[in-house]
Structure formats: C-alpha cells, structure tokens
Design a protein around this motif. Structure first.
Motif, PDB file in Angstrom:
ATOM      1  N   PRO A  78       0.632  -1.333   0.101  1.00  0.00           N
ATOM      2  CA  PRO A  78       0.038  -0.023  -0.057  1.00  0.00           C
ATOM      3  C   PRO A  78       0.888   1.108  -0.044  1.00  0.00           C
ATOM      4  CG  PRO A  78      -0.094  -1.009   1.983  1.00  0.00           C
ATOM      5  CD  PRO A  78       0.890  -1.952   1.392  1.00  0.00           C
ATOM      6  N   THR A  79       0.215   2.596  -0.337  1.00  0.00           N
ATOM      7  CA  THR A  79       0.739   3.850  -0.395  1.00  0.00           C
ATOM      8  C   THR A  79       0.734   4.156   1.228  1.00  0.00           C
ATOM      9  OG1 THR A  79       0.165   4.184  -2.491  1.00  0.00           O
ATOM     10  CG2 THR A  79       0.772   6.052  -1.337  1.00  0.00           C
ATOM     11  N   GLU A  80       1.874   4.642   1.744  1.00  0.00           N
ATOM     12  CA  GLU A  80       2.042   4.802   3.261  1.00  0.00           C
ATOM     13  C   GLU A  80       2.102   6.429   3.223  1.00  0.00           C
ATOM     14  OE1 GLU A  80       4.026   2.650   6.229  1.00  0.00           O
ATOM     15  OE2 GLU A  80       4.531   1.362   4.564  1.00  0.00           O
ATOM     16  N   TYR A  81       1.192   7.150   3.872  1.00  0.00           N
ATOM     17  CA  TYR A  81       1.372   8.432   4.505  1.00  0.00           C
ATOM     18  C   TYR A  81       1.704   8.367   5.837  1.00  0.00           C
ATOM     19  CZ  TYR A  81      -1.391   8.860   0.117  1.00  0.00           C
ATOM     20  OH  TYR A  81      -1.922   8.831  -1.133  1.00  0.00           O
ATOM     21  N   LEU A  82       2.964   8.755   6.423  1.00  0.00           N
ATOM     22  CA  LEU A  82       3.193   8.760   7.555  1.00  0.00           C
ATOM     23  C   LEU A  82       3.472  10.172   8.261  1.00  0.00           C
ATOM     24  CD1 LEU A  82       6.323   6.389   6.975  1.00  0.00           C
ATOM     25  CD2 LEU A  82       4.279   5.726   8.004  1.00  0.00           C
ATOM     26  N   ILE A  83       2.244  10.405   9.025  1.00  0.00           N
ATOM     27  CA  ILE A  83       2.182  11.779   9.386  1.00  0.00           C
ATOM     28  C   ILE A  83       2.767  11.941  10.792  1.00  0.00           C
ATOM     29  CG2 ILE A  83       0.427  13.517  10.203  1.00  0.00           C
ATOM     30  CD1 ILE A  83      -1.460  12.482   8.156  1.00  0.00           C
ATOM     31  N   SER A  84       3.806  12.812  11.141  1.00  0.00           N
ATOM     32  CA  SER A  84       4.612  12.820  12.240  1.00  0.00           C
ATOM     33  C   SER A  84       4.141  13.887  13.228  1.00  0.00           C
ATOM     34  CB  SER A  84       5.984  12.739  12.202  1.00  0.00           C
ATOM     35  OG  SER A  84       6.593  13.841  11.433  1.00  0.00           O
ATOM     36  N   TYR A  85       3.508  15.212  12.423  1.00  0.00           N
ATOM     37  CA  TYR A  85       2.867  16.334  13.482  1.00  0.00           C
ATOM     38  C   TYR A  85       1.926  16.977  12.654  1.00  0.00           C
ATOM     39  CZ  TYR A  85       3.287  20.940  15.437  1.00  0.00           C
ATOM     40  OH  TYR A  85       2.980  22.108  16.397  1.00  0.00           O
ATOM     41  N   PRO A  86       0.972  17.179  13.638  1.00  0.00           N
ATOM     42  CA  PRO A  86       0.749  17.570  14.797  1.00  0.00           C
ATOM     43  C   PRO A  86       0.321  16.436  15.664  1.00  0.00           C
ATOM     44  CG  PRO A  86      -1.373  18.003  13.563  1.00  0.00           C
ATOM     45  CD  PRO A  86      -0.194  17.794  12.647  1.00  0.00           C
ATOM     46  N   THR A  87       0.380  15.196  15.157  1.00  0.00           N
ATOM     47  CA  THR A  87      -0.020  14.028  15.816  1.00  0.00           C
ATOM     48  C   THR A  87       0.695  12.858  15.077  1.00  0.00           C
ATOM     49  OG1 THR A  87      -1.689  12.477  16.521  1.00  0.00           O
ATOM     50  CG2 THR A  87      -2.178  13.175  14.497  1.00  0.00           C
ATOM     51  N   THR A  88       0.911  11.559  15.720  1.00  0.00           N
ATOM     52  CA  THR A  88       1.391  10.565  15.005  1.00  0.00           C
ATOM     53  C   THR A  88       0.271   9.488  14.078  1.00  0.00           C
ATOM     54  OG1 THR A  88       3.483  10.699  16.462  1.00  0.00           O
ATOM     55  CG2 THR A  88       3.060   8.431  15.107  1.00  0.00           C
ATOM     56  N   LEU A  89       0.401   9.500  13.022  1.00  0.00           N
ATOM     57  CA  LEU A  89      -0.763   8.805  12.374  1.00  0.00           C
ATOM     58  C   LEU A  89       0.004   8.090  10.917  1.00  0.00           C
ATOM     59  CD1 LEU A  89      -3.803   8.281  12.585  1.00  0.00           C
ATOM     60  CD2 LEU A  89      -3.985  10.350  11.202  1.00  0.00           C
ATOM     61  N   THR A  90      -0.509   6.975  10.829  1.00  0.00           N
ATOM     62  CA  THR A  90      -0.182   6.200   9.663  1.00  0.00           C
ATOM     63  C   THR A  90      -1.412   5.602   8.834  1.00  0.00           C
ATOM     64  OG1 THR A  90       1.767   5.006  10.799  1.00  0.00           O
ATOM     65  CG2 THR A  90       1.215   4.071   8.830  1.00  0.00           C
ATOM     66  N   ILE A  91      -1.504   6.237   7.546  1.00  0.00           N
ATOM     67  CA  ILE A  91      -2.655   5.862   6.833  1.00  0.00           C
ATOM     68  C   ILE A  91      -2.077   5.056   5.844  1.00  0.00           C
ATOM     69  CG2 ILE A  91      -4.209   6.764   5.359  1.00  0.00           C
ATOM     70  CD1 ILE A  91      -4.366   9.501   7.002  1.00  0.00           C
ATOM     71  N   LEU A  92      -2.664   4.052   5.388  1.00  0.00           N
ATOM     72  CA  LEU A  92      -2.102   3.038   4.300  1.00  0.00           C
ATOM     73  C   LEU A  92      -3.349   3.189   3.255  1.00  0.00           C
ATOM     74  CD1 LEU A  92      -1.476  -0.109   6.291  1.00  0.00           C
ATOM     75  CD2 LEU A  92       0.325   1.518   5.430  1.00  0.00           C
ATOM     76  N   SER A 119     -13.997  -4.109  -2.125  1.00  0.00           N
ATOM     77  CA  SER A 119     -13.929  -3.141  -1.128  1.00  0.00           C
ATOM     78  C   SER A 119     -14.240  -1.441  -1.496  1.00  0.00           C
ATOM     79  CB  SER A 119     -12.421  -3.126  -0.636  1.00  0.00           C
ATOM     80  OG  SER A 119     -12.228  -2.192   0.462  1.00  0.00           O
ATOM     81  N   ASN A 120     -14.945  -0.908  -0.893  1.00  0.00           N
ATOM     82  CA  ASN A 120     -15.161   0.435  -1.409  1.00  0.00           C
ATOM     83  C   ASN A 120     -14.534   1.570  -0.386  1.00  0.00           C
ATOM     84  OD1 ASN A 120     -16.818  -0.097   0.853  1.00  0.00           O
ATOM     85  ND2 ASN A 120     -18.672   0.904  -0.047  1.00  0.00           N
ATOM     86  N   LYS A 121     -13.676   0.896   0.574  1.00  0.00           N
ATOM     87  CA  LYS A 121     -13.084   1.747   1.499  1.00  0.00           C
ATOM     88  C   LYS A 121     -11.549   1.504   1.507  1.00  0.00           C
ATOM     89  CE  LYS A 121     -16.812   2.319   4.902  1.00  0.00           C
ATOM     90  NZ  LYS A 121     -17.202   2.403   6.161  1.00  0.00           N
ATOM     91  N   PRO A 122     -10.729   2.097   0.571  1.00  0.00           N
ATOM     92  CA  PRO A 122      -9.519   1.866   0.440  1.00  0.00           C
ATOM     93  C   PRO A 122      -8.551   2.198   1.428  1.00  0.00           C
ATOM     94  CG  PRO A 122     -10.157   3.782  -0.978  1.00  0.00           C
ATOM     95  CD  PRO A 122     -11.379   3.322  -0.245  1.00  0.00           C
ATOM     96  N   PHE A 123      -8.668   2.909   2.310  1.00  0.00           N
ATOM     97  CA  PHE A 123      -7.991   3.634   3.276  1.00  0.00           C
ATOM     98  C   PHE A 123      -7.934   2.570   4.619  1.00  0.00           C
ATOM     99  CE2 PHE A 123      -8.691   6.999   0.481  1.00  0.00           C
ATOM    100  CZ  PHE A 123      -7.617   7.275   0.070  1.00  0.00           C
ATOM    101  N   TYR A 124      -6.711   2.607   5.242  1.00  0.00           N
ATOM    102  CA  TYR A 124      -6.617   2.062   6.566  1.00  0.00           C
ATOM    103  C   TYR A 124      -5.786   2.751   7.463  1.00  0.00           C
ATOM    104  CZ  TYR A 124      -5.742  -1.914   9.987  1.00  0.00           C
ATOM    105  OH  TYR A 124      -5.693  -2.616  11.011  1.00  0.00           O
ATOM    106  N   ILE A 125      -6.516   3.015   8.697  1.00  0.00           N
ATOM    107  CA  ILE A 125      -5.599   3.687   9.693  1.00  0.00           C
ATOM    108  C   ILE A 125      -5.057   2.630  10.775  1.00  0.00           C
ATOM    109  CG2 ILE A 125      -5.371   5.397  11.401  1.00  0.00           C
ATOM    110  CD1 ILE A 125      -7.273   7.216   9.971  1.00  0.00           C
ATOM    111  N   LYS A 126      -3.700   2.628  10.849  1.00  0.00           N
ATOM    112  CA  LYS A 126      -3.141   1.376  11.875  1.00  0.00           C
ATOM    113  C   LYS A 126      -3.689   1.495  13.238  1.00  0.00           C
ATOM    114  CE  LYS A 126       1.190  -0.382   9.946  1.00  0.00           C
ATOM    115  NZ  LYS A 126       2.744  -0.241   9.721  1.00  0.00           N
ATOM    116  N   ASP A 127      -3.483   2.719  13.531  1.00  0.00           N
ATOM    117  CA  ASP A 127      -3.874   2.972  15.028  1.00  0.00           C
ATOM    118  C   ASP A 127      -5.177   2.803  15.369  1.00  0.00           C
ATOM    119  OD1 ASP A 127      -1.317   3.968  15.171  1.00  0.00           O
ATOM    120  OD2 ASP A 127      -1.788   6.125  14.904  1.00  0.00           O
ATOM    121  N   HIS A 128      -6.221   3.134  14.478  1.00  0.00           N
ATOM    122  CA  HIS A 128      -7.672   2.898  14.771  1.00  0.00           C
ATOM    123  C   HIS A 128      -7.949   1.351  14.271  1.00  0.00           C
ATOM    124  CE1 HIS A 128      -8.359   7.211  14.053  1.00  0.00           C
ATOM    125  NE2 HIS A 128      -7.393   7.208  15.168  1.00  0.00           N
ATOM    126  N   ASN A 129      -7.161   0.715  13.542  1.00  0.00           N
ATOM    127  CA  ASN A 129      -7.495  -0.631  13.326  1.00  0.00           C
ATOM    128  C   ASN A 129      -9.009  -0.751  12.512  1.00  0.00           C
ATOM    129  OD1 ASN A 129      -6.977  -3.254  12.817  1.00  0.00           O
ATOM    130  ND2 ASN A 129      -7.793  -3.923  14.730  1.00  0.00           N
TER     131      ASN A 129
END
Length: 94
Positions: A45-59, A67-77
């Motif tokens: 997957p394409t990874e968007y690694l956001i480090s500021y203002p919060t730490t978030l990884t979006i795949l 599948s009609n929802k192509p995005f996955y947030i690791k932290d939220h599962n």
C-alpha cells in the motif's frame, strides 16, 4: 528465494496531500508486484506517515470491486473512505 517483478507503481492521492500540506509527513509509494514462477500478486500500500501535529499512519490500497473503503489507519484498526479520511485529517488541524 522469491523473486518479484513490479507490475504497477501506485500513485499518491492528491486530495490527501492537499489536506496535509501544513503537516510534517512522509509518503512511501505503493506497488503491485508479481511473484515470479507463481500466479500470486502482492500489493504494497501507499503509506502516509504523519508525524506532526499527531502521529498517524494511513495506508491506501488499490480499490477493487469488493472493497469500497481503500484507506486503513493502523492506530484505529479500521477502514475508511476518502471523505472520512479527509474529515479526520481536518479535525487534527484544529
């Protein structure tokens, strides 16, 4: 040893990049690879690694008919659609 051949390189989503302009982030492009001598494919997957203002990884996965929802947030599962991801990113800005 497994040998891979890249079939397609996935592009980044311009709408997400517009929303995260003010953030500190890195993008790792995804790819679809074929495992040689088999009939299997692997999707990175394409990874968007956001480090500021919060730490978030979006795949971001390539969309298929199932599948009609192509995005996955690791932290939220959890899986999200594009509009849901944009709303979450805009809330982080506040």
């Amino acid at each position: 040893m497994l040998e891979f051949k890249t079939i397609e390189t996935l592009k980044t989503n311009t709408e997400i990049l517009d929303v995260i302009k003010g953030y500190t982030y890195k993008v790792k492009k995804g790819a679809i690879k074929h495992i040689l001598h088999t009939n299997l494919q692997v999707i990175e997957p394409t990874e968007y690694l956001i480090s500021y203002p919060t730490t978030l990884t979006i795949l971001e996965y390539k969309v298929n008919e199932i599948s009609n929802k192509p995005f996955y947030i690791k932290d939220h599962n959890q899986k999200y659609s594009l509009s849901e991801i944009i709303q979450i990113l805009k809330k982080l800005k506040i």
